[in-house]
Design a protein around this motif. Structure first.
Motif, PDB file in Angstrom:
ATOM      1  N   LYS A   6       0.831  -1.207   0.000  1.00  0.00           N
ATOM      2  CA  LYS A   6       0.000   0.000   0.000  1.00  0.00           C
ATOM      3  C   LYS A   6       0.867   1.261   0.000  1.00  0.00           C
ATOM      4  N   THR A   7       1.887   1.288   0.833  1.00  0.00           N
ATOM      5  CA  THR A   7       2.750   2.463   0.911  1.00  0.00           C
ATOM      6  C   THR A   7       3.507   2.659  -0.391  1.00  0.00           C
ATOM      7  N   THR A   8       3.974   1.596  -0.989  1.00  0.00           N
ATOM      8  CA  THR A   8       4.685   1.678  -2.266  1.00  0.00           C
ATOM      9  C   THR A   8       3.783   2.249  -3.349  1.00  0.00           C
ATOM     10  N   LYS A  11       3.160   6.018  -2.621  1.00  0.00           N
ATOM     11  CA  LYS A  11       4.354   6.817  -2.913  1.00  0.00           C
ATOM     12  C   LYS A  11       4.517   7.024  -4.413  1.00  0.00           C
ATOM     13  N   PHE A  26       5.190  14.264   1.499  1.00  0.00           N
ATOM     14  CA  PHE A  26       4.685  12.924   1.803  1.00  0.00           C
ATOM     15  C   PHE A  26       5.078  12.618   3.231  1.00  0.00           C
ATOM     16  N   VAL A  27       4.098  12.360   4.058  1.00  0.00           N
ATOM     17  CA  VAL A  27       4.355  12.061   5.459  1.00  0.00           C
ATOM     18  C   VAL A  27       3.972  10.615   5.698  1.00  0.00           C
ATOM     19  N   GLU A  28       4.947   9.834   6.072  1.00  0.00           N
ATOM     20  CA  GLU A  28       4.703   8.417   6.358  1.00  0.00           C
ATOM     21  C   GLU A  28       4.740   8.211   7.863  1.00  0.00           C
ATOM     22  N   ILE A  29       3.625   7.767   8.410  1.00  0.00           N
ATOM     23  CA  ILE A  29       3.541   7.471   9.833  1.00  0.00           C
ATOM     24  C   ILE A  29       3.652   5.964   9.958  1.00  0.00           C
ATOM     25  N   SER A  30       4.786   5.510  10.466  1.00  0.00           N
ATOM     26  CA  SER A  30       5.070   4.083  10.449  1.00  0.00           C
ATOM     27  C   SER A  30       4.464   3.322  11.615  1.00  0.00           C
ATOM     28  N   ASN A  32       1.417   2.046  14.039  1.00  0.00           N
ATOM     29  CA  ASN A  32      -0.020   1.852  14.044  1.00  0.00           C
ATOM     30  C   ASN A  32      -0.564   2.518  15.293  1.00  0.00           C
ATOM     31  N   ASN A  36      -3.401   8.739  14.297  1.00  0.00           N
ATOM     32  CA  ASN A  36      -2.775   9.117  13.030  1.00  0.00           C
ATOM     33  C   ASN A  36      -3.464  10.333  12.419  1.00  0.00           C
ATOM     34  N   SER A  40      -1.653  13.897  11.523  1.00  0.00           N
ATOM     35  CA  SER A  40      -1.747  14.514  10.198  1.00  0.00           C
ATOM     36  C   SER A  40      -2.306  15.925  10.286  1.00  0.00           C
TER      37      SER A  40
END
Length: 48
Positions: A6-8, A11, A26-30, A32, A36, A40
């Motif tokens: 999903k992240t790929t 992006k 692009f903000v990736e919250i790794s 869980n 979230n 954001s």
């Protein structure tokens, strides 16, 4: 849904459309986490 890229996918999509805008990030919250959405919103508030 885990481990299906999903992240790929997001992006790649982001990289294809970001030139259409004056600014982008692009903000990736790794982690869980149930907050979230709050994270954001706080980031967006900082950019005004």
């Amino acid at each position: 849904m885990r481990r299906i890229g999903k992240t790929t996918i997001i992006k790649a999509t982001f990289n294809n459309v970001k030139q259409m805008y004056d600014a982008s990030c692009f903000v990736e919250i790794s982690q869980n986490s149930s907050n979230n959405y709050s994270i954001s919103c706080n980031i967006l508030k900082q950019f005004k």
